[in-house]
Design a protein around this motif. Structure first.
Motif, PDB file in Angstrom:
ATOM      1  N   UNK A  19      40.520  22.688  54.617  1.00  0.00           N
ATOM      2  CA  UNK A  19      40.650  21.114  54.910  1.00  0.00           C
ATOM      3  C   UNK A  19      40.376  20.482  53.893  1.00  0.00           C
ATOM      4  N   UNK A  20      41.434  19.548  53.387  1.00  0.00           N
ATOM      5  CA  UNK A  20      41.121  18.467  52.641  1.00  0.00           C
ATOM      6  C   UNK A  20      40.686  16.930  53.500  1.00  0.00           C
ATOM      7  N   UNK A  21      39.412  16.684  52.957  1.00  0.00           N
ATOM      8  CA  UNK A  21      38.981  15.647  53.907  1.00  0.00           C
ATOM      9  C   UNK A  21      38.743  14.376  52.922  1.00  0.00           C
ATOM     10  N   UNK A  22      38.933  13.169  53.530  1.00  0.00           N
ATOM     11  CA  UNK A  22      38.994  11.851  53.046  1.00  0.00           C
ATOM     12  C   UNK A  22      37.896  11.232  53.828  1.00  0.00           C
ATOM     13  N   UNK A  23      36.942  10.556  53.172  1.00  0.00           N
ATOM     14  CA  UNK A  23      35.977   9.649  53.699  1.00  0.00           C
ATOM     15  C   UNK A  23      35.454   8.578  52.748  1.00  0.00           C
ATOM     16  N   UNK A  24      34.846   7.506  53.262  1.00  0.00           N
ATOM     17  CA  UNK A  24      34.233   6.561  52.478  1.00  0.00           C
ATOM     18  C   UNK A  24      32.997   6.288  52.962  1.00  0.00           C
ATOM     19  N   UNK A  25      31.712   6.300  52.548  1.00  0.00           N
ATOM     20  CA  UNK A  25      30.451   5.805  53.104  1.00  0.00           C
ATOM     21  C   UNK A  25      30.072   4.690  52.213  1.00  0.00           C
ATOM     22  N   UNK A  30      35.415   5.793  59.521  1.00  0.00           N
ATOM     23  CA  UNK A  30      36.275   6.892  60.002  1.00  0.00           C
ATOM     24  C   UNK A  30      37.287   7.317  58.822  1.00  0.00           C
ATOM     25  N   UNK A  31      37.384   8.785  58.581  1.00  0.00           N
ATOM     26  CA  UNK A  31      37.964   9.280  57.618  1.00  0.00           C
ATOM     27  C   UNK A  31      39.160  10.282  58.228  1.00  0.00           C
ATOM     28  N   UNK A  32      39.685  11.089  57.489  1.00  0.00           N
ATOM     29  CA  UNK A  32      40.727  11.931  58.260  1.00  0.00           C
ATOM     30  C   UNK A  32      40.802  12.962  57.522  1.00  0.00           C
ATOM     31  N   UNK A  33      41.256  14.377  58.497  1.00  0.00           N
ATOM     32  CA  UNK A  33      41.161  15.688  57.771  1.00  0.00           C
ATOM     33  C   UNK A  33      42.589  16.185  58.067  1.00  0.00           C
ATOM     34  N   UNK A  34      43.137  17.163  56.991  1.00  0.00           N
ATOM     35  CA  UNK A  34      44.526  17.831  57.193  1.00  0.00           C
ATOM     36  C   UNK A  34      44.014  18.938  56.732  1.00  0.00           C
ATOM     37  N   UNK A  35      44.560  20.291  57.282  1.00  0.00           N
ATOM     38  CA  UNK A  35      44.306  21.643  56.914  1.00  0.00           C
ATOM     39  C   UNK A  35      45.241  22.653  57.611  1.00  0.00           C
ATOM     40  N   UNK A  36      44.914  24.015  57.228  1.00  0.00           N
ATOM     41  CA  UNK A  36      45.369  25.051  57.696  1.00  0.00           C
ATOM     42  C   UNK A  36      44.439  26.061  58.471  1.00  0.00           C
TER      43      UNK A  36
END
Length: 219
Positions: free
Chosen positions: A77-83, A54-60
């Motif tokens: 969006x700026x998206x952060x995730x790790x696989x 699970x990652x998270x997003x933040x944006x406009x």
């Protein structure tokens, strides 16, 4: 009085909220990414285990109203995730050899068409779809090191198509929109290892991202 009490019609919040041609907001949400692998025809061992996290997003949000039922939306969006990838190869003798962590930080820019139903009291369901592009700031595409020293490499730029649905909720002070959307890469994202016979990338014909976004929009 009695007729008003039992009427199904409710007082509408923000009755003129959707009238302006342009509107704006911000987005918070979660994502789950994994990979879809296509293997070469002569691949004998095609078992790559990929664990989504699970990652998270933040944006406009920038919204252009076309009419009462159609909107054109830009959602940077700026998206952060790790696989995490696990390569099953009998030659590997340690976790360092068989496992790769793939952290990703995306600048993700979708252009979407939103198709809504008629507003019912304070709710308005919709479907949404479109295309997007992203820049992976953690891709390692230009890194000369590869999996032989623990560096998993991906292409920096990727294009996607997206489709999903959601519902606009007209609250007393603002509009709140939960939505869910599938994101599918249209191209190969793998940067192959320098060794053409690499046990990590030689058998992979194509590697592309699949993802799910759960976003909460505030306007």
């Amino acid at each position: 009085m009695s007729a008003q009490l039992f009427s199904k019609e409710k007082v509408q919040n923000l009755q003129n909220f959707d009238k302006p041609r342009f509107s704006y907001g911000y987005i918070l949400g979660f994502n789950s990414y994994d990979f879809n692998f296509d293997y070469s025809a002569d691949a004998s061992d095609t078992d790559i285990i990929h664990d989504a996290s699970l990652g998270f997003n933040v944006g406009l949000l920038g919204n252009l109203r076309i009419n009462d039922y159609l909107d054109l939306r830009l959602e940077p969006l700026v998206i952060f995730n790790t696989r995490n990838l696990k390569f099953s190869n009998p030659e590997f003798e340690s976790d360092f050899e068989s496992s790769r962590e793939v952290p990703s930080t995306y600048v993700h820019i979708p252009l979407l068409l939103k198709i809504s139903t008629k507003r019912i009291n304070n709710i308005k369901p919709f479907i949404i779809g479109g295309v997007s592009t992203s820049i992976n700031l953690s891709s390692n595409e230009d890194n000369p090191d590869d999996n032989s020293v623990g560096q998993f490499r991906m292409k920096t730029n990727t294009n996607y198509y997206e489709i999903g649905f959601g519902i606009d909720l007209y609250l007393y002070y603002f509009k709140f929109t939960p939505s869910i959307r599938g994101v599918f890469a249209m191209s190969d994202e793998l940067v192959k290892d320098n060794d053409p016979d690499s046990p990590y990338t030689a058998t992979i014909d194509k590697m592309s991202t699949r993802g799910i976004f759960i976003n909460f929009t505030f306007q």
